[in-house]
Design a protein around this motif. Structure first.
Motif, PDB file in Angstrom:
ATOM      1  N   GLY A 115       0.844  -1.182   0.000  1.00 44.08           N
ATOM      2  CA  GLY A 115       0.000   0.000   0.000  1.00 44.08           C
ATOM      3  C   GLY A 115       0.877   1.229   0.000  1.00 44.08           C
ATOM      4  N   ARG A 116       0.736   2.050   1.043  1.00 44.79           N
ATOM      5  CA  ARG A 116       1.551   3.256   1.135  1.00 44.79           C
ATOM      6  C   ARG A 116       2.759   3.084   2.045  1.00 44.79           C
ATOM      7  NH1 ARG A 116      -2.014   8.774   1.052  1.00 44.79           N
ATOM      8  NH2 ARG A 116      -2.677   8.613  -1.127  1.00 44.79           N
ATOM      9  N   ARG A 117       2.915   1.899   2.568  1.00 47.21           N
ATOM     10  CA  ARG A 117       4.065   1.667   3.444  1.00 47.21           C
ATOM     11  C   ARG A 117       5.219   1.097   2.636  1.00 47.21           C
ATOM     12  NH1 ARG A 117       6.021  -2.549   6.582  1.00 47.21           N
ATOM     13  NH2 ARG A 117       4.251  -3.882   6.017  1.00 47.21           N
ATOM     14  N   ILE A 118       6.339   1.825   2.627  1.00 50.20           N
ATOM     15  CA  ILE A 118       7.534   1.369   1.911  1.00 50.20           C
ATOM     16  C   ILE A 118       8.226   0.306   2.755  1.00 50.20           C
ATOM     17  CG2 ILE A 118       9.689   2.065   0.831  1.00 50.20           C
ATOM     18  CD1 ILE A 118       7.126   3.322  -0.359  1.00 50.20           C
ATOM     19  N   THR A 119       8.525  -0.847   2.139  1.00 52.00           N
ATOM     20  CA  THR A 119       9.154  -1.943   2.883  1.00 52.00           C
ATOM     21  C   THR A 119      10.598  -2.188   2.478  1.00 52.00           C
ATOM     22  OG1 THR A 119       8.383  -3.628   1.321  1.00 52.00           O
ATOM     23  CG2 THR A 119       6.920  -3.063   3.163  1.00 52.00           C
ATOM     24  N   GLY A 120      11.031  -1.638   1.361  1.00 54.68           N
ATOM     25  CA  GLY A 120      12.407  -1.861   0.942  1.00 54.68           C
ATOM     26  C   GLY A 120      12.650  -1.406  -0.480  1.00 54.68           C
ATOM     27  N   VAL A 121      13.852  -1.728  -0.976  1.00 57.70           N
ATOM     28  CA  VAL A 121      14.257  -1.318  -2.319  1.00 57.70           C
ATOM     29  C   VAL A 121      15.100  -2.418  -2.949  1.00 57.70           C
ATOM     30  CG1 VAL A 121      14.364   1.088  -1.532  1.00 57.70           C
ATOM     31  CG2 VAL A 121      16.482  -0.249  -1.704  1.00 57.70           C
ATOM     32  N   ILE A 122      15.255  -2.330  -4.260  1.00 57.71           N
ATOM     33  CA  ILE A 122      16.272  -3.110  -4.970  1.00 57.71           C
ATOM     34  C   ILE A 122      17.383  -2.157  -5.363  1.00 57.71           C
ATOM     35  CG2 ILE A 122      16.829  -4.466  -7.013  1.00 57.71           C
ATOM     36  CD1 ILE A 122      13.994  -5.503  -7.065  1.00 57.71           C
ATOM     37  N   ALA A 123      18.584  -2.438  -4.920  1.00 60.81           N
ATOM     38  CA  ALA A 123      19.749  -1.642  -5.278  1.00 60.81           C
ATOM     39  C   ALA A 123      20.560  -2.414  -6.309  1.00 60.81           C
ATOM     40  CB  ALA A 123      20.598  -1.351  -4.048  1.00 60.81           C
ATOM     41  N   THR A 124      20.773  -1.816  -7.468  1.00 62.93           N
ATOM     42  CA  THR A 124      21.517  -2.472  -8.545  1.00 62.93           C
ATOM     43  C   THR A 124      22.953  -1.988  -8.559  1.00 62.93           C
ATOM     44  OG1 THR A 124      19.509  -2.619  -9.883  1.00 62.93           O
ATOM     45  CG2 THR A 124      21.601  -2.903 -11.029  1.00 62.93           C
ATOM     46  N   ARG A 125      23.875  -2.931  -8.518  1.00 66.46           N
ATOM     47  CA  ARG A 125      25.294  -2.601  -8.568  1.00 66.46           C
ATOM     48  C   ARG A 125      25.720  -2.265  -9.996  1.00 66.46           C
ATOM     49  NH1 ARG A 125      25.423  -7.578  -5.718  1.00 66.46           N
ATOM     50  NH2 ARG A 125      26.381  -8.528  -7.573  1.00 66.46           N
ATOM     51  N   GLY A 126      26.900  -1.704 -10.119  1.00 63.89           N
ATOM     52  CA  GLY A 126      27.425  -1.375 -11.436  1.00 63.89           C
ATOM     53  C   GLY A 126      27.608  -2.577 -12.324  1.00 63.89           C
ATOM     54  N   ASP A 127      27.812  -3.757 -11.731  1.00 64.19           N
ATOM     55  CA  ASP A 127      27.998  -4.976 -12.531  1.00 64.19           C
ATOM     56  C   ASP A 127      26.677  -5.652 -12.871  1.00 64.19           C
ATOM     57  OD1 ASP A 127      27.204  -6.106 -10.145  1.00 64.19           O
ATOM     58  OD2 ASP A 127      29.085  -7.175  -9.765  1.00 64.19           O
ATOM     59  N   GLY A 128      25.571  -5.031 -12.469  1.00 66.92           N
ATOM     60  CA  GLY A 128      24.256  -5.592 -12.771  1.00 66.92           C
ATOM     61  C   GLY A 128      23.669  -6.444 -11.668  1.00 66.92           C
ATOM     62  N   GLY A 129      24.471  -6.814 -10.676  1.00 65.90           N
ATOM     63  CA  GLY A 129      23.947  -7.584  -9.561  1.00 65.90           C
ATOM     64  C   GLY A 129      22.996  -6.754  -8.722  1.00 65.90           C
TER      65      GLY A 129
END
Length: 465
Positions: A179-193
């Protein structure tokens, strides 16, 4: 190998690799100030930065922060109040700003400057030898070099001393939300990981969208073809997230331009060369506008001239004032600043008509108002005469997420997101709806004061295990 760019996305909650209390996206001045404030509030903090080092748009600026009622002003004999500051902000923006946000920034400006000075040793002083357009008091605070890079470096050292982790080469384009509660993120590294990071609270300090030409053309077409002088990492992910989350935005057509960037050197020339008595002329050696209105408006004015170029004319007295700025000294070292003993010699060096330039400069009033509406006071231009070829540029956007005075993001229905904050260029600032509402220093004002407020706000949402 650099990871391919993807559109901003919001996904349902997913399992994470690890969790933190306060997660901050962006390690410019805003993100690092927010991190320091959050750490002081006893929070576990992690800062993610897309670049190889903490920098952001701050490093490209003069690093000047306006603040009203500081001890630094008092020491310089300058009387000022937050009320005067708030009036100046609203006057420049023709009353278009959220008054509550204006008041919060004006009231919080002096405490923020003195907090950075006392707690983290930042050696501020007031720029006291010239005025900035729209400010009724001299209230611009800067570090010794008058350089944004010095501000970034000192804030990074402060974060390191408090053992705040800043992880670089991590670009965030995907949020997790329930909903409106943020639970996290995806952080992409420079190598694509990729790394999935959970958070109890998210602070967006990832600036605006000036580096995204598509968004610039959509929201501010009159400046779309200007030189982009901001940070290329300002891609506008917040606007994509806002549309998917139902977050409100405000004043997306607002921006800070600058009409005094040395060409072709690409070096910012302080507007002190104008406010201390200089003028701008076109390739015909004629003035074309009221330069006292401000450097943000100057961008469009200069770009409207033939070739999008102008010459800024000043003198040796003004150059002495400008040398307190590292950028100006750099421009001199690169040969961008021309200097000659006579107007005619300067004109020939610049490829201008000597007779026309002579007539232009000798017609400047010693006192009073000229035909453009500019009011002149103080010394007239005298030998040696100086000039620099300049163009107009877009420095950073001023619109963004609609936020409460502590940086908490508002939804399109007016209610607040429980754990999402924005500050600096990611949030709507106090520059009205276009370029003319920008008051000198508004960008760093929002970055520092709103960043501190967002960082200090208490975490109220718990992790779900």
């Amino acid at each position: 190998m650099t990871a391919p760019e993807t559109e901003p996305a919001v996904l349902p909650p997913q399992e994470t690799d690890f969790d933190v209390e306060t997660l901050i996206i962006g390690a410019g001045a805003c993100g690092m100030v927010a991190a320091l404030a959050a750490r002081e509030a006893g929070q576990e903090v992690l800062v993610l930065e897309a670049d190889a080092a903490a920098s952001g748009s701050t490093a490209l600026s003069a690093g000047l922060i306006p603040a009203a009622g500081t001890r630094f002003q008092a020491d310089a004999g300058i009387g000022d109040t937050p009320e005067h500051f708030a009036e100046d902000i609203q006057a420049k923006a023709k009353g278009e700003n959220d008054q509550a946000l204006v008041d919060a920034l004006a009231q919080g400006s002096a405490p923020a400057i003195e907090w950075l000075a006392e707690q983290y040793g930042l050696p501020f002083s007031v720029v006291s030898d010239f005025d900035y357009p729209g400010h009724s008091r001299r209230r611009m605070h800067g570090l010794p070099t008058r350089s944004g890079q010095e501000l970034v470096d000192r804030l990074r050292s402060a974060c390191e001393s408090r053992e705040i982790d800043i992880i670089c080469k991590r670009r965030v384009r995907t949020l997790f939300a329930d909903g409106r509660r943020i639970t996290g993120v995806i952080a992409t590294r420079g190598d694509g990981g990729q790394e999935r990071i959970g958070c109890r609270r998210l602070i967006l300090a990832c600036n605006g969208f000036g580096g995204n030409r598509k968004l610039v053309r959509e929201h501010m077409p009159d400046i779309a073809d200007a030189l982009w002088f901001g940070h290329e990492g300002n891609r506008g992910e917040v606007l994509g997230w806002a549309s998917q989350l139902g977050a409100a935005t405000r004043h997306l057509g607002a921006y800070q331009g600058h009409g005094n960037v040395a060409h072709p050197n690409g070096i910012l020339i302080t507007w002190a060369v104008i406010t201390a008595g200089g003028v701008q002329v076109n390739i015909n050696a004629r003035r074309f506008w009221n330069e006292s209105l401000g450097y943000s408006e100057a961008a469009r004015r200069v770009l409207s001239q033939s070739g999008g170029l102008a010459w800024t004319i000043f003198d040796g007295r003004i150059a002495d004032i400008a040398r307190q700025f590292a950028d100006f000294k750099n421009a001199e070292a690169q040969g961008a600043i021309r200097q000659d003993a006579t107007i005619a010699e300067l004109a020939r060096a610049c490829g201008l008509d000597p007779d026309v330039l002579e007539a232009t400069l000798t017609s400047l009033p010693k006192e009073g108002q000229d035909k453009f509406g500019r009011h002149f006071t103080g010394p007239t231009l005298t030998p040696p005469y100086c000039a620099v070829k300049v163009t107009g540029a877009l420095f950073h956007t001023q619109g963004g997420l609609d936020v409460a005075p502590d940086g908490q993001v508002r939804g399109t229905d007016g209610t607040l997101f429980p754990n999402l904050y924005a500050a600096g260029g990611a949030a709507s600032g106090v520059s009205g709806s276009a370029d003319s509402g920008y008051l000198s220093g508004n960008g760093l004002l929002s970055a520092i004061v709103l960043g501190r407020a967002a960082g200090a706000s208490q975490v109220s949402v718990q992790f779900e295990r």
